[in-house]
Structures are given as structure tokens and as C-alpha cells.
Design an enzyme around this catalytic site. Structure first.
Site, short mmCIF file in Angstrom:
data_model
loop_
_atom_site.label_atom_id
_atom_site.label_comp_id
_atom_site.label_asym_id
_atom_site.label_seq_id
_atom_site.Cartn_x
_atom_site.Cartn_y
_atom_site.Cartn_z
N SER A 136 0.86 -1.18 0.00
CA SER A 136 0.00 0.00 0.00
C SER A 136 0.89 1.23 0.00
CB SER A 136 -0.89 0.01 1.25
OG SER A 136 -1.52 1.26 1.42
N TYR A 149 -1.54 -0.89 10.60
CA TYR A 149 -1.73 -1.23 9.19
C TYR A 149 -0.51 -0.82 8.37
CZ TYR A 149 -3.70 -1.03 4.45
OH TYR A 149 -3.92 -1.18 3.11
#
Length: 253
Positions: A136, A149
Site C-alpha cells: 500500500s 496497518y
């Protein structure tokens, strides 16, 4: 970007980016098996001409067994996409160990297991394979509430870089793909609100939000011989979302 005759496994394949990757791999000619914890995905994948396996990537032993089963059923394994993941957004001082464990097991450990298992299969078969790990843009630039995350996504990028040498010695390339804001089912639903749509588009330099097919095309590129020079790369696919400082600072609303 021809994948004709290639045999590829995609995890987290029943929705969002995973489903987009399956669709574009099939369009490029690959035989695809999709793994997902959601059994409802079987019908979606069947509609694309792909196989489905019910798999929980957080169960390391079962995950490894499922990869071996897919390899046996397809008669080989040329490409592997570690896409399965979860997002937990919670104020850092309130994050629990259970939440951290879940992020680690699904987002990070599953990538390690997937790369090890697929890598061993490819090595033993003498395959010039390709592995794509979906990270990401949070691996580079993130927001408060995403500490856990972003840590897992950063770990994926770091592991990928190191594995490029470990697996490259066996003619197996491994690269990370780092999407930004993407039109998954959740984002599409949120964008029905014009305010949300304007905000989401504002993250990108071209005022657009990537489709799952566009991210799928980037994955196809990394799986194909067109990207033979890339090994250990982390490819940003966020329309320059993370290129500027202070844009749409979520701390200030």
C-alpha cells in the site's frame, strides 16, 4: 503483457483489488485460482472462468496446504499474488494486542508463508516464476490511526526487497505493488455521496480514483515477461497521492 498459459494464484480474490487482479489475469490469458475466506466469491470467480478455493490465509498451515493443492490441480504454478489483507483504523493509544496480532497474521505473516510456499514449488519445478505482494502507499505515507496497518505494509515492502535476492537466485522475481485510493466496493458505495467523491478524487494529481482493473493491469505487468528487469521493486500505483506533503491532512478535517 501476455500471460497465456501461465498458472496463477491470487489471494483475497473475491472482491475489490483481488477480484480486479483475477479479471485482468484472465483477460491476459492466465489460468487462475482465487483464494478467499468468503465462500460467496466462488460464483464471482466462476463467472470469470477462474477456480475458487476457500482459504483462511491467517491459518498458516492450511494456507500452505492450499497452495500445494492449487499447484497440483493446475499442474503447475507460474505466478502468485499475495493480496489478502485487512485494514484496522483505530487511535494508536487504543489499539489492542489482538488487533495488532490480526494485522500481523493476515497482512504480514501470510505474505511470508505465501512467498515461501510458492517459492519452493517454483524452485523445485524449475519455473521462472513471478510473485507480486500487494502492499500500500501507506508503507510510505500514512495517517494517524493506521500505525499498525502501515507497519504491516512497510514490512511487506522490506520483505519483498530482501526476497528479491533469496528467490532471484532461483529465477523467481518478487515485487511489491502499492496501490492508493481504489474503487473497491466500499469506496464505490462511499462515493455515492458527492462530498466523499470530491474528497477521494482530491487525493490524486489527476483528480481520479483508480479502478480495481487498473491495479489489476499493474499486477499483470509485474507477473509478465514485460517486467523482467524488475525484482525487489515497490511500485507505487497511487496516482501521485503520496507525492505531496500536507494534502488533505485528515487531522484537520
Amino acid at each position: 503483457m501476455n500471460l497465456q498459459g501461465r498458472k496463477i494464484v491470487v489471494t483475497g480474490a473475491s472482491a475489490g483489488i483481488g477480484l480486479g487482479i483475477v479479471r485482468q489475469c484472465r483477460a491476459a490469458g492466465a489460468e487462475v485460482t482465487g483464494f478467499d475466506i468468503n465462500e460467496a466469491g466462488a460464483q464471482k470467480l466462476a463467472g470469470l472462468g477462474a477456480d475458487f478455493q476457500l482459504v483462511d490465509v491467517s491459518d498458516a498451515a492450511a494456507f500452505a496446504t492450499s497452495i500445494a493443492e492449487a499447484n497440483a490441480r493446475m499442474g503447475g504454478l507460474d505466478g502468485f499474488v499475495n493480496n489478502a489483507g485487512v485494514t484496522i483504523k483505530v487511535p494508536f493509544l487504543e489499539m489492542s494486542l489482538a488487533q495488532m496480532d490480526m494485522l500481523w497474521e493476515v497482512n504480514q505473516r501470510s505474505v511470508l508463508v505465501g512467498c515461501q510456499t510458492a517459492g519452493r514449488i517454483m524452485k523445485d519445478a524449475g519455473v521462472r516464476g513471478a510473485i507480486v505482494n500487494i502492499a500500500s502507499n501507506h508503507a510510505r505515507a500514512t495517517n494517524p490511526g493506521h500505525e499498525g496497518y502501515s507497519a504491516t505494509k512497510g514490512a511487506i515492502v522490506s520483505m519483498t526487497r530482501a526476497m528479491a535476492w533469496s528467490l532471484g537466485a532461483h529465477a523467481i522475481r518478487v515485487n511489491a505493488l502499492c496501490p492508493g485510493m481504489t474503487q473497491t466496493e466500499i469506496v464505490i458505495e462511499a462515493m455515492k455521496d458527492p462530498a466523499n467523491a470530491e474528497n477521494f478524487r482530491g487525493w490524486a494529481a489527476d483528480n481520479e480514483v483508480s479502478t480495481v482493473e487498473e491495479i489489476g493491469d499493474a499486477a499483470v505487468f509485474l507477473l509478465s515477461d514485460a517486467s523482467m528487469a524488475l525484482n525487489g521493486a515497490d511500485v507505487l500505483a497511487d496516482r501521485a497521492m503520496s507525492a505531496l506533503l500536507g494534502v488533505n491532512d485528515t487531522r484537520r478535517g
